[in-house]
Motif scaffolding. Structure first.
Motif, PDB file in Angstrom:
ATOM      1  N   UNK A   7       0.745  -1.451   0.045  1.00  0.00           N
ATOM      2  CA  UNK A   7      -0.264  -0.443  -0.105  1.00  0.00           C
ATOM      3  C   UNK A   7       0.716   1.111  -0.281  1.00  0.00           C
ATOM      4  N   UNK A   8       0.969   2.126  -1.450  1.00  0.00           N
ATOM      5  CA  UNK A   8       1.724   2.874  -1.658  1.00  0.00           C
ATOM      6  C   UNK A   8       1.497   4.422  -1.277  1.00  0.00           C
ATOM      7  N   UNK A   9       1.716   5.593  -0.588  1.00  0.00           N
ATOM      8  CA  UNK A   9       0.734   6.622  -1.129  1.00  0.00           C
ATOM      9  C   UNK A   9       1.235   7.082  -1.989  1.00  0.00           C
ATOM     10  N   UNK A  10       0.871   7.353  -3.365  1.00  0.00           N
ATOM     11  CA  UNK A  10       1.253   8.500  -3.737  1.00  0.00           C
ATOM     12  C   UNK A  10       0.841  10.302  -3.710  1.00  0.00           C
ATOM     13  N   UNK A  11       1.530  10.684  -3.732  1.00  0.00           N
ATOM     14  CA  UNK A  11       0.543  12.644  -3.219  1.00  0.00           C
ATOM     15  C   UNK A  11       0.938  13.669  -4.518  1.00  0.00           C
ATOM     16  N   UNK A  12      -0.114  14.312  -4.340  1.00  0.00           N
ATOM     17  CA  UNK A  12       0.149  15.686  -5.332  1.00  0.00           C
ATOM     18  C   UNK A  12      -0.428  17.016  -4.443  1.00  0.00           C
ATOM     19  N   UNK A  13       0.046  17.618  -4.643  1.00  0.00           N
ATOM     20  CA  UNK A  13      -0.702  18.680  -3.408  1.00  0.00           C
ATOM     21  C   UNK A  13      -1.513  18.350  -2.526  1.00  0.00           C
ATOM     22  N   UNK A  14      -2.694  18.207  -2.409  1.00  0.00           N
ATOM     23  CA  UNK A  14      -3.512  18.129  -1.459  1.00  0.00           C
ATOM     24  C   UNK A  14      -4.170  16.660  -1.781  1.00  0.00           C
ATOM     25  N   UNK A  15      -4.044  16.668  -2.958  1.00  0.00           N
ATOM     26  CA  UNK A  15      -4.865  15.408  -3.480  1.00  0.00           C
ATOM     27  C   UNK A  15      -4.015  13.570  -2.841  1.00  0.00           C
ATOM     28  N   UNK A  16      -4.281  12.544  -2.462  1.00  0.00           N
ATOM     29  CA  UNK A  16      -3.616  11.354  -2.512  1.00  0.00           C
ATOM     30  C   UNK A  16      -4.269   9.876  -3.454  1.00  0.00           C
ATOM     31  N   UNK A  17      -3.719   9.256  -4.443  1.00  0.00           N
ATOM     32  CA  UNK A  17      -3.794   8.160  -4.293  1.00  0.00           C
ATOM     33  C   UNK A  17      -3.311   6.833  -4.306  1.00  0.00           C
ATOM     34  N   UNK A  18      -3.474   5.761  -3.445  1.00  0.00           N
ATOM     35  CA  UNK A  18      -3.327   4.478  -2.723  1.00  0.00           C
ATOM     36  C   UNK A  18      -3.282   3.806  -3.959  1.00  0.00           C
ATOM     37  N   UNK A  19      -1.764   2.950  -4.177  1.00  0.00           N
ATOM     38  CA  UNK A  19      -1.490   1.800  -5.274  1.00  0.00           C
ATOM     39  C   UNK A  19      -1.802  -0.017  -4.042  1.00  0.00           C
ATOM     40  N   UNK A  20      -2.028  -0.292  -4.449  1.00  0.00           N
ATOM     41  CA  UNK A  20      -1.881  -1.540  -3.641  1.00  0.00           C
ATOM     42  C   UNK A  20      -1.366  -2.556  -4.885  1.00  0.00           C
ATOM     43  N   UNK A  21      -0.076  -3.202  -5.077  1.00  0.00           N
ATOM     44  CA  UNK A  21      -0.033  -4.654  -5.696  1.00  0.00           C
ATOM     45  C   UNK A  21      -0.417  -6.490  -5.270  1.00  0.00           C
ATOM     46  N   UNK A  22      -1.246  -6.986  -5.351  1.00  0.00           N
ATOM     47  CA  UNK A  22      -1.560  -7.874  -5.567  1.00  0.00           C
ATOM     48  C   UNK A  22      -0.774  -9.089  -6.301  1.00  0.00           C
ATOM     49  N   UNK A  23      -0.645 -10.521  -5.496  1.00  0.00           N
ATOM     50  CA  UNK A  23      -0.001 -11.343  -6.712  1.00  0.00           C
ATOM     51  C   UNK A  23      -1.101 -12.581  -6.110  1.00  0.00           C
ATOM     52  N   UNK A  24      -0.169 -13.790  -6.922  1.00  0.00           N
ATOM     53  CA  UNK A  24      -1.222 -14.847  -6.428  1.00  0.00           C
ATOM     54  C   UNK A  24      -2.813 -14.980  -7.544  1.00  0.00           C
ATOM     55  N   UNK A  25      -2.983 -16.360  -7.705  1.00  0.00           N
ATOM     56  CA  UNK A  25      -4.648 -16.976  -7.731  1.00  0.00           C
ATOM     57  C   UNK A  25      -5.564 -15.932  -5.869  1.00  0.00           C
ATOM     58  N   UNK A  26      -6.252 -15.290  -6.356  1.00  0.00           N
ATOM     59  CA  UNK A  26      -6.764 -14.427  -5.105  1.00  0.00           C
ATOM     60  C   UNK A  26      -7.886 -15.567  -4.472  1.00  0.00           C
ATOM     61  N   UNK A  27      -8.350 -15.388  -3.176  1.00  0.00           N
ATOM     62  CA  UNK A  27      -9.286 -16.786  -2.955  1.00  0.00           C
ATOM     63  C   UNK A  27     -10.351 -15.373  -1.778  1.00  0.00           C
ATOM     64  N   UNK A  28     -11.168 -15.981  -1.495  1.00  0.00           N
ATOM     65  CA  UNK A  28     -12.521 -15.723  -0.688  1.00  0.00           C
ATOM     66  C   UNK A  28     -11.736 -15.116   1.131  1.00  0.00           C
ATOM     67  N   UNK A  29     -10.611 -15.910   0.956  1.00  0.00           N
ATOM     68  CA  UNK A  29      -9.729 -15.100   2.371  1.00  0.00           C
ATOM     69  C   UNK A  29      -9.179 -14.500   2.098  1.00  0.00           C
ATOM     70  N   UNK A  30      -8.259 -13.909   0.868  1.00  0.00           N
ATOM     71  CA  UNK A  30      -7.739 -13.466   0.419  1.00  0.00           C
ATOM     72  C   UNK A  30      -8.164 -11.925   0.252  1.00  0.00           C
ATOM     73  N   UNK A  31      -9.466 -11.883   0.097  1.00  0.00           N
ATOM     74  CA  UNK A  31     -10.679 -10.477  -0.163  1.00  0.00           C
ATOM     75  C   UNK A  31     -11.105  -9.751   0.869  1.00  0.00           C
ATOM     76  N   UNK A  32     -10.894 -10.705   1.722  1.00  0.00           N
ATOM     77  CA  UNK A  32     -10.785 -10.009   3.531  1.00  0.00           C
ATOM     78  C   UNK A  32     -10.695  -9.699   3.957  1.00  0.00           C
ATOM     79  N   UNK A  33      -8.994 -10.139   2.920  1.00  0.00           N
ATOM     80  CA  UNK A  33      -7.659  -9.930   3.896  1.00  0.00           C
ATOM     81  C   UNK A  33      -7.790  -7.975   3.250  1.00  0.00           C
ATOM     82  N   UNK A  34      -8.470  -8.240   1.915  1.00  0.00           N
ATOM     83  CA  UNK A  34      -8.120  -6.553   1.045  1.00  0.00           C
ATOM     84  C   UNK A  34      -8.321  -6.072   1.664  1.00  0.00           C
ATOM     85  N   UNK A  35      -9.852  -6.357   2.227  1.00  0.00           N
ATOM     86  CA  UNK A  35     -10.690  -4.899   2.429  1.00  0.00           C
ATOM     87  C   UNK A  35     -10.289  -4.552   4.012  1.00  0.00           C
TER      88      UNK A  35
END
Length: 404
Positions: A7-35
């Protein structure tokens, strides 16, 4: 396989966007973890509104229906689109069929960041543009940084897959927790531990990973460790002491220390530095071959001096060379880290802002001794601390809740 927490913050002025890198075949447990990670990492629901999210799915081969629901909740809570980048064809088609309101797909991070500054992307949600056009350098550095992180994420995912299969773990999150717990217990970076899991031979027995690991070699008596009061078992202290000694001994303006990673086909990984800017660090984070000076050193197994980067035959037109010049470096001297048994474990490179060959014979000798000491320490570290960490991981794999 899992959601890597990138989860990497990328900022510009007062605005921000978050970038997350996912890897591997996701499953239901991974989705809970992501949330859960999104909730913990994005602040309150009010703070999340209008803050775009970019998901890097380059290393996700498939997705479950539960991810569709997760993304829809993220979009509703943030009140802004979710931008998916680099998704493989199968994942891209699945997202298109899902008809999730607010999903935008792009080939690269650069395209996604460019789209965020376009008013039409946010017109459906009323969110302000996340980036201003006048800050391309900030975006370039962040993109390079994120690309480097994505490489690390993939290797950690491979290590988790090995543990998941080897120990019959019921959920990917258990493999992640086992790696993370071992990493913290021995103060070993997660990437370094993952590399060891990938490259080490399989455990020899149920109780032990390695036979004959009871006899521990004494740590090396390196002068640079004594001078900086660095504990041999504390990796960061050792690398910091080494780079500090190199700068002082060479009267250098900057320095970098790369170590070889067997899990990435012997690629050189930037482990420590002094005086290097973010753009160059991103370019030099993972070196796989020449014309980078450290790669020349690794290939030739002897010191390499480039008196002037600007007049070198290959560097001025190469991204690494251009980054060096932009950072103000004109001359470099690199040397290999060779163990007593003749193995090259990395490289040490010192920089000067002025062109020319500047090192005296005494300075070259001092750097040579330092390189040998670093190589000896690195060999000892892998034969003791890393092996201890793998033994710990192997013993504790049956003590995890939910394991068999």
């Amino acid at each position: 396989m899992m959601v890597n927490d990138k989860h990497l913050p990328v900022t510009s002025g007062v605005h921000q966007v978050s970038v997350m890198s996912l890897s591997g075949p996701l499953d239901d447990d991974s989705c809970v973890q992501l949330m859960r990670k999104l909730r913990n990492g994005h602040g309150s629901r009010t703070e999340r509104r209008g803050q775009p999210l970019i998901l890097d799915m380059a290393e996700v081969p498939l997705i479950p229906p539960s991810l569709h629901r997760t993304l829809q909740r993220v979009i509703e809570q943030a009140d802004t689109p979710v931008l998916v980048i680099a998704a493989p064809p199968r994942v891209r088609r699945a997202l298109e069929r899902s008809e999730i309101t607010g999903i935008r797909q792009y080939r690269t991070l650069a395209e996604a960041l460019t789209a965020l500054s376009a008013p039409d992307l946010n017109s459906q949600t009323g969110a302000p543009p996340a980036f201003e056009q006048e800050e391309p350098e900030v975006l370039r550095e962040q993109m390079l940084h994120i690309q480097t992180k994505a490489t690390t994420s993939g290797m950690i995912g491979v290590a988790q897959g090995i543990l998941l299969t080897r120990y019959g773990l019921p959920r990917p999150s258990i493999a992640h927790d086992l790696l993370e717990e071992t990493s913290q217990h021995f103060n070993v970076p997660l990437r370094v531990l993952a590399s060891a899991v990938i490259t080490a031979p399989p455990p020899r027995s149920i109780d032990q990973w390695f036979f004959g690991h009871t006899t521990r070699p004494a740590p090396p008596t390196a002068a640079f460790l004594r001078g900086h009061r660095a504990k041999p078992s504390h990796r960061r202290q050792v690398l910091t002491a080494a780079i500090s000694k190199a700068v002082t001994a060479a009267d250098a303006d900057a320095a970098e220390l790369h170590l070889k990673d067997a899990a990435q086909d012997g690629a050189l990984i930037l482990e420590q530095h002094h005086g290097l800017d973010a753009a160059y660090r991103a370019r030099a984070a993972l070196i796989v071959g020449p014309p980078a000076v450290c790669a020349r050193v690794q290939r030739q197994l002897e010191p390499v001096t480039v008196p002037d980067i600007a007049t070198d035959a290959a560097l001025p037109t190469h991204p690494v060379g251009r980054a060096l010049l932009e950072a103000g470096t004109r001359a470099v001297h690199g040397l290999p880290l060779i163990t007593p048994d003749g193995h090259c474990t990395g490289t040490l490179t010192v920089h000067r802002c002025q062109p020319g060959t500047w090192l005296s014979g005494f300075q070259q000798h001092t750097l040579g001794v330092l390189a040998t000491e670093i190589a000896s320490w690195n060999s000892w570290y892998h034969r003791t601390i890393i092996r201890d960490a793998l033994e710990y991981l192997h013993r504790h794999r049956t003590h995890r809740p939910g394991t068999r």
